[in-house]
Design a protein around this motif. Structure first.
Motif, mmCIF file in Angstrom:
data_model
loop_
_atom_site.group_PDB
_atom_site.id
_atom_site.type_symbol
_atom_site.label_atom_id
_atom_site.label_comp_id
_atom_site.label_asym_id
_atom_site.label_seq_id
_atom_site.Cartn_x
_atom_site.Cartn_y
_atom_site.Cartn_z
ATOM 1 N N TYR A 72 0.855 -1.183 0.000
ATOM 2 C CA TYR A 72 0.000 0.000 0.000
ATOM 3 C C TYR A 72 0.892 1.235 0.000
ATOM 4 N N PRO A 73 1.307 1.710 -1.170
ATOM 5 C CA PRO A 73 2.177 2.889 -1.231
ATOM 6 C C PRO A 73 1.569 4.061 -0.472
ATOM 7 N N PRO A 74 2.366 4.760 0.330
ATOM 8 C CA PRO A 74 1.846 5.851 1.174
ATOM 9 C C PRO A 74 1.044 6.899 0.417
ATOM 10 N N THR A 75 1.517 7.292 -0.773
ATOM 11 C CA THR A 75 0.808 8.328 -1.530
ATOM 12 C C THR A 75 -0.581 7.853 -1.928
ATOM 13 N N GLU A 76 -0.648 6.613 -2.434
ATOM 14 C CA GLU A 76 -1.942 6.074 -2.849
ATOM 15 C C GLU A 76 -2.865 5.877 -1.644
ATOM 16 N N TRP A 77 -2.300 5.434 -0.538
ATOM 17 C CA TRP A 77 -3.109 5.207 0.667
ATOM 18 C C TRP A 77 -3.684 6.524 1.196
ATOM 19 N N LEU A 78 -2.849 7.539 1.261
ATOM 20 C CA LEU A 78 -3.331 8.836 1.747
ATOM 21 C C LEU A 78 -4.405 9.404 0.834
ATOM 22 N N GLN A 79 -4.296 9.159 -0.462
ATOM 23 C CA GLN A 79 -5.325 9.652 -1.382
ATOM 24 C C GLN A 79 -6.660 8.955 -1.125
ATOM 25 N N ILE A 80 -6.599 7.649 -0.781
ATOM 26 C CA ILE A 80 -7.827 6.924 -0.420
ATOM 27 C C ILE A 80 -8.476 7.587 0.790
ATOM 28 N N LEU A 81 -7.649 7.915 1.784
ATOM 29 C CA LEU A 81 -8.177 8.550 3.003
ATOM 30 C C LEU A 81 -8.765 9.929 2.701
ATOM 31 N N LEU A 82 -8.060 10.727 1.918
ATOM 32 C CA LEU A 82 -8.549 12.066 1.580
ATOM 33 C C LEU A 82 -9.855 11.994 0.797
ATOM 34 N N ASP A 83 -9.973 10.992 -0.068
ATOM 35 C CA ASP A 83 -11.209 10.806 -0.824
ATOM 36 C C ASP A 83 -12.380 10.440 0.088
ATOM 37 N N LYS A 84 -12.057 9.931 1.270
ATOM 38 C CA LYS A 84 -13.083 9.590 2.254
ATOM 39 C C LYS A 84 -13.267 10.711 3.281
ATOM 40 N N SER A 85 -12.786 11.908 2.936
ATOM 41 C CA SER A 85 -12.958 13.119 3.752
ATOM 42 C C SER A 85 -12.181 13.080 5.066
ATOM 43 N N VAL A 86 -11.125 12.281 5.124
ATOM 44 C CA VAL A 86 -10.265 12.260 6.306
ATOM 45 C C VAL A 86 -9.388 13.511 6.311
ATOM 46 N N VAL A 87 -9.207 14.101 7.485
ATOM 47 C CA VAL A 87 -8.309 15.249 7.655
ATOM 48 C C VAL A 87 -7.205 14.842 8.625
ATOM 49 N N ILE A 88 -5.964 14.995 8.204
ATOM 50 C CA ILE A 88 -4.814 14.683 9.054
ATOM 51 C C ILE A 88 -4.440 15.943 9.825
ATOM 52 N N GLU A 89 -4.810 15.970 11.106
ATOM 53 C CA GLU A 89 -4.575 17.178 11.908
ATOM 54 C C GLU A 89 -3.183 17.222 12.526
ATOM 55 N N ASP A 90 -2.632 16.046 12.853
ATOM 56 C CA ASP A 90 -1.344 16.029 13.539
ATOM 57 C C ASP A 90 -0.665 14.682 13.327
ATOM 58 N N SER A 91 0.488 14.515 13.984
ATOM 59 C CA SER A 91 1.263 13.284 13.808
ATOM 60 C C SER A 91 0.551 12.065 14.375
ATOM 61 N N ASP A 92 -0.289 12.256 15.408
ATOM 62 C CA ASP A 92 -1.074 11.131 15.923
ATOM 63 C C ASP A 92 -2.042 10.633 14.860
ATOM 64 N N ASP A 93 -2.701 11.562 14.171
ATOM 65 C CA ASP A 93 -3.600 11.179 13.080
ATOM 66 C C ASP A 93 -2.831 10.445 11.992
ATOM 67 N N PHE A 94 -1.686 10.987 11.651
ATOM 68 C CA PHE A 94 -0.877 10.384 10.591
ATOM 69 C C PHE A 94 -0.537 8.936 10.940
ATOM 70 N N SER A 95 -0.049 8.712 12.151
ATOM 71 C CA SER A 95 0.306 7.360 12.574
ATOM 72 C C SER A 95 -0.924 6.459 12.653
#
Length: 274
Positions: A72-95
């Motif tokens: 699961y390449p990080p870029t592709e995975w993050l795009q899946i999350l963003l498409d689901k309206s996820v917002v990464i507020e901080d490093s805890d969210d990122f992890s």
């Protein structure tokens, strides 16, 4: 040293100790905030948290993380999350959101052999793509429940999900003491115990047969379908165990209950032999 001076010295030392402990609590390192461009992009998020792995540390990626990045390449995975309206507020969210990848990877190892997962996620059996999508949605929701619980109480370390649909959220702290009690009715009432606590035999017996709530414990009652009961059920009655009305009730303890049942069985056997 005069007695009064000793008392004052002890009080002063205690105050100093409290101040030191409070200082450590206050100066706990907060998560790194996302301060990149908006709207968020995978590239901007990865740049903001370039030195943080999915475990939330600043250590170099392990072989395990490298393999996960290949699946699961990080870029592709993050795009899946963003498409689901996820917002990464901080490093805890990122992890937290990145670690869902590993949960999904492990789940797919037995995705066909766990039909209860299909029911929980509400997807059609044997549709792997739908399963993956539903799994990601569910884990996003679970992480958000944990995040909300921690905002309300910083001592929360995890959340448990109960109920037939897994939507009843139970925040857990290191000092939490709770037990789930499943009430089933088959040949009377049988009681299955599970959960985060370890009630003693006496506490368990007093709860079920006398309705005596153990001090300091949170008790969650479930029905046979794992639905959380809205109210505390009545204690177990004679009728529930199909015992006659003339037996003493409630029993004092497990040994007393066994004696009651043994005596009733003996009487019934005598009557049947006549």
């Amino acid at each position: 040293m005069p007695r009064n001076m000793k008392v004052l010295l002890i009080i002063a030392l205690n105050l100093c100790l409290c101040a030191i402990v409070s200082c450590f609590m206050i100066t706990e390192e907060p998560p790194v905030k996302y301060e990149g461009p908006q709207p968020q992009t995978p590239e901007a998020i990865l740049e903001a948290f370039a030195d943080i792995s999915i475990t939330g540390t600043k250590n170099p990626p392990s072989e395990w993380v490298k393999q996960l990045n290949e699946i699961y390449p990080p870029t592709e995975w993050l795009q899946i999350l963003l498409d689901k309206s996820v917002v990464i507020e901080d490093s805890d969210d990122f992890s937290g959101y990145m670690s869902i990848r590993n949960s999904l990877r492990n789940s797919l190892n037995f995705w066909k052999s766990k039909p209860e997962r299909w029911r929980l996620y509400g997807v059609q059996y044997n549709d792997r793509e739908a399963y993956e999508d539903a799994f990601i949605d569910r884990r996003i929701w679970e992480y958000q429940q944990l995040k909300t619980a921690k905002r309300k109480n910083r001592n929360v370390v995890r959340v448990d999900f109960l109920g037939a649909d897994g939507k009843t959220v139970i925040p857990i702290t290191n000092s939490s003491k709770y037990e789930t009690v499943k009430i089933t009715k088959h040949k009377g009432i049988g009681v299955g115990m599970s959960g985060g606590g370890k009630l003693s035999e006496k506490q368990r017996f007093d709860l079920l047969y006398k309705g005596k709530h153990p001090w300091g414990w949170k008790i969650i009652y479930l029905d046979e379908a794992n639905n959380v009961l809205p109210e505390k059920p009545d204690p177990i009655r004679r009728e529930d165990l199909r015992l006659p009305a003339d037996v003493p009730w409630p029993p004092k303890n497990r040994e007393h209950l066994d004696q009651i049942i043994e005596e009733v069985t003996r009487r019934e056997n005598l009557e049947n032999d006549r």
